[in-house]
Design an enzyme around this catalytic site. Structure first.
Site, PDB file in Angstrom:
ATOM      1  N   GLN A   4       6.875   4.268  -4.193  1.00 17.94           N
ATOM      2  CA  GLN A   4       5.654   3.972  -3.436  1.00 17.94           C
ATOM      3  C   GLN A   4       5.197   5.175  -2.603  1.00 17.94           C
ATOM      4  OE1 GLN A   4       5.273  -0.205  -1.830  1.00 17.94           O
ATOM      5  NE2 GLN A   4       7.472  -0.238  -2.229  1.00 17.94           N
ATOM      6  N   LYS A  22      12.357  -5.611   3.058  1.00 14.06           N
ATOM      7  CA  LYS A  22      12.723  -4.391   3.765  1.00 14.06           C
ATOM      8  C   LYS A  22      12.682  -4.574   5.282  1.00 14.06           C
ATOM      9  CE  LYS A  22       9.617  -1.556   4.807  1.00 14.06           C
ATOM     10  NZ  LYS A  22       8.532  -0.585   4.926  1.00 14.06           N
ATOM     11  N   THR A  23      11.567  -5.104   5.792  1.00 14.82           N
ATOM     12  CA  THR A  23      11.392  -5.213   7.251  1.00 14.82           C
ATOM     13  C   THR A  23      12.465  -6.118   7.845  1.00 14.82           C
ATOM     14  OG1 THR A  23       9.020  -4.892   6.958  1.00 14.82           O
ATOM     15  CG2 THR A  23       9.744  -5.741   9.083  1.00 14.82           C
ATOM     16  N   ASP A  27      11.403   4.309   9.172  1.00 13.32           N
ATOM     17  CA  ASP A  27      10.816   3.420   8.165  1.00 13.32           C
ATOM     18  C   ASP A  27       9.798   4.210   7.330  1.00 13.32           C
ATOM     19  OD1 ASP A  27      10.323   1.118   6.786  1.00 13.32           O
ATOM     20  OD2 ASP A  27       9.065   0.198   8.326  1.00 13.32           O
ATOM     21  N   GLU A  28       9.473   3.699   6.141  1.00 16.00           N
ATOM     22  CA  GLU A  28       8.489   4.331   5.236  1.00 16.00           C
ATOM     23  C   GLU A  28       8.813   5.815   5.046  1.00 16.00           C
ATOM     24  OE1 GLU A  28       6.599   2.533   3.596  1.00 16.00           O
ATOM     25  OE2 GLU A  28       5.962   0.797   4.763  1.00 16.00           O
ATOM     26  N   ARG A  66       1.266  -5.673  -5.368  1.00 13.47           N
ATOM     27  CA  ARG A  66       0.648  -6.433  -4.267  1.00 13.47           C
ATOM     28  C   ARG A  66       0.477  -7.900  -4.660  1.00 13.47           C
ATOM     29  NH1 ARG A  66       2.621  -3.904  -1.076  1.00 13.47           N
ATOM     30  NH2 ARG A  66       3.553  -2.873  -2.860  1.00 13.47           N
TER      31      ARG A  66
END
Length: 665
Positions: free
Chosen positions: A245, A35-36, A214-215, A598
């Protein structure tokens, strides 16, 4: 402009996202899907296509994420272009908006920002004033209730508990009297300014023509309204997130923002990132099989190009002591056999109370570990004192800052005098600073106390004049004032060890040096105080610590580890009993999904037959979520089975060598 990325290095979905720079765009980025990188490449592509850096705004949720994004973009384009963009948090963005027009809302331009410790200090005062000195209510609880109502767009004074409503109204009045705002006010007032003042809104829409958030799954209704005010036609807005998420509903996040994005911005282009670069097939298959039980989600299935990998283990434990000992022993074994670093291992849990046994087991075996949630640099006493002095140099009317350092170091102005000054200020509708300067108050005191107050007022006023009138460097003024009052020698007298003395002295020099650096760049004292206030709202920096990571599931989002132990999968713990009562099981399922994703290489899920809670041993039932996991890549076993099997030659050799190492230390 030559950028540091090529479309060829991206997969097809990432290329689509990077190329879609016009109109509303929603990038649904599953866990570990790059994503980043995609977001930063997309911004670099905008710059390459001649979008002015000055017109680009990227909003993140943490200061750390903002710094990382700017750093990454700076590596792809010119450093100048990265600096010219606005990359910041929602709160930092609102400071910019309000510095440009808060006078329209009845505040002065030089408003102060109250941090968490300031808010608690003020609420403690209000509790005493309003007759609640013996109330069981905690300041943090009251502030949490106020925050929730503000973010929901409601007047905190309307709280269903009448006493909390009274405190909330008094709290807001006190902030307003001191020309101060708290973190929630930044958002509330930022949105209000844009909504009610078209000319201000037009100025910021003209500047921020390309907006990325973002997020996005973590935004609340207030942040969504703010975004709608900021982004006008043709709606060049890109939101990035993953509804799977969304785990912050308890603090107001609205998963509906991402599920119903089309309601807010017309005909968006929706791009799914589903190719996971982090985890093995076993981990992803297990995660996918869990999350599909959530209804109403935006369907996506994570895939991986990685082959092989260990099965996901589910291990039943007799109790939490055995759970902790098993994990500690296995970490030692795996570290030595596979030559792993301590930092490769993480233990994830639902609530902080679960980690006590784990800490004990790690300590007994001399395994280094790092906890998320250690005291922030900005919460340290000496840092808060020095910042309070800096606040007084900017705005002496700040009551909380003034009362904090009025007698630090001791200067003959005790608690009794502070209470009298506060009472006088309230009755006269003045700040405490104005009370200290008012002969009508000071002449009610003894000559010695009056002289001490006059000396303190002269100290602050003289230092403030040096900054305001003589244009002296604020860092230099603050440093000399701290030296003049012998603050550091006074602080040292309360330190127990040389290490503590060094740490506290270092902290003071560090914060004053930051102010020096701001002044050297031509920034004002208020700019520094804004930055410090926003920095105090910060996240833990894991990279600066070493050892096995002990971390809550909520704090683990955005992180990844080769080996993950996810403990306490019991009904009432995960899902939490409160979620069962409140009907928020979907969010608990997303929380488990975040924990599972994770893991890069190995994942172990554990649950206990009994667990010690509040000093008593209670029986536990396995989490109902375990029944939702597809069994194709699961290995189900128990503590007794694993401990009862015959050890291999390698394991025996490792056991004796690790035992010897413990005695050698």
């Amino acid at each position: 402009m030559s950028s540091g990325f090529s479309f060829e290095s991206l997969n097809k979905a990432q290329r689509d996202a990077v190329g879609a720079i016009d109109g509303p765009v929603m990038i649904l980025a599953g866990a570990g899907t790059g994503k980043t990188r995609t977001v930063t490449c997309r911004i670099a592509n905008m710059l390459e296509r001649k979008v002015s850096a000055h017109n680009i705004l990227a909003v993140t949720f943490t200061n750390k994420a903002a710094a990382e994004m700017r750093e990454r973009i700076g590596g792809m384009v010119t450093r100048k272009a990265a600096e010219d963009m606005t990359v910041c948090t929602f709160h930092s963005l609102c400071v910019r908006l309000l510095r440009g027009g808060i006078e329209r809302l009845g505040y002065k331009k030089n408003f102060s920002i109250y941090t968490g410790s300031d808010q608690v200090g003020l609420m403690k005062q209000l509790l005493v004033r309003k007759g609640g000195a013996n109330s069981p209510l905690k300041p943090e609880h009251i502030l949490g209730a106020i925050s929730k109502l503000k973010n929901a767009g409601q007047d905190p004074g309307t709280h269903h508990d009448e006493f909390i409503g009274i405190l909330a109204t008094a709290y807001q009045n006190e902030l307003r009297a001191q020309n101060a705002v708290d973190f929630d006010d930044l958002l509330v007032l930022g949105e209000k300014l844009l909504t009610e003042h078209e000319d201000v809104r037009d100025v910021f829409r003209e500047q921020y023509q390309r907006v990325t958030v973002d997020e996005f799954q973590d935004t609340n209704a207030l942040q969504m309204r703010l975004l709608q005010q900021l982004v006008g036609p043709p709606y060049h807005v890109c939101v990035v997130g993953d509804d799977d998420q969304s785990i912050y509903g308890w603090r107001g996040a609205e998963v509906a923002n991402i599920l119903q994005f089309e309601k807010f911005f017309p005909n968006p282009k929706v791009i799914l990132l589903e190719e996971n670069y982090r985890s093995t097939l076993a981990v992803l298959h297990t995660a996918n099989s869990l999350i599909k039980h959530n209804l109403g989600r935006r369907a996506k299935v994570l895939t991986t190009t990685r082959v092989g990998g260990a099965q996901v283990r589910i291990v039943s434990m007799p109790g939490d002591s055995e759970e902790a000992e098993f994990i500690a022993e296995e970490i030692i074994e795996e570290k030595n056999l596979a030559k792993k670093a301590w930092e490769d291992f993480a233990v994830l849990f639902r609530t902080n109370g679960q980690c006590r046994k784990l800490e004990e087991a790690l300590r007994e075996r001399k395994i280094p570990y790092r906890m998320v949630g250690a005291q922030s640099f900005f919460d340290r006493r000496e840092i808060r004192d020095v910042i309070a002095y800096a606040q007084l140099l900017a705005a002496p009317e700040s009551d909380v800052a003034l009362l904090r350092v009025l007698n630090a170091p001791n200067r003959g102005i005790g608690q009794t005098t502070a209470v009298l000054a506060t009472d006088f200020s309230r009755e006269a509708n003045k700040s405490v600073w104005e009370a200290l300067c008012d002969p009508a108050f000071t002449h009610t005191l003894g000559a010695k106390t009056r002289a001490c107050i006059e000396s303190f007022v002269a100290l602050i006023a003289g230092a403030k004049n040096r900054i305001d009138l003589s244009r002296d460097n604020a860092g230099k003024v603050l440093r000399e004032m701290i030296a003049e009052i012998d603050y550091i020698p006074w602080l040292m007298r309360g330190c127990k060890t040389e290490k503590e003395r060094d740490a506290r002295t270092e902290g003071i020099h560090s914060i004053i040096q930051q102010l020096d650096d701001y002044a050297a760049r031509g920034k004002k004292l208020h700019d520094f105080l804004d930055a410090v206030s926003l920095s105090s709202y910060r996240e833990d920096d894991l990279e600066s610590k070493q050892g096995v990571t002990l971390i809550t599931l909520h704090a683990s989002k955005g992180l990844e580890f080769p080996h993950v132990y996810l403990v306490g999968l019991e009904e009432g713990t995960l899902p939490h009993k409160r979620s069962i009562q409140e009907g928020t099981r979907d969010e608990e399922r997303r929380l488990l999904y975040v924990g599972i994703t994770r893991a890069r290489e190995r994942l172990t899920l554990t649950y206990c037959a009994t667990r010690v809670k509040y000093g008593e041993q209670v029986s536990c039932q396995p989490s109902s979520f375990l029944n939702e996991l597809d069994g194709e890549h699961l290995l189900i076993s128990s503590y007794d089975e694993i401990m009862g099997r015959e050890a291999s030659d390698d394991e025996l050799e490792n056991f004796f060598s690790s035992t010897k190492n413990m005695f050698d230390e």
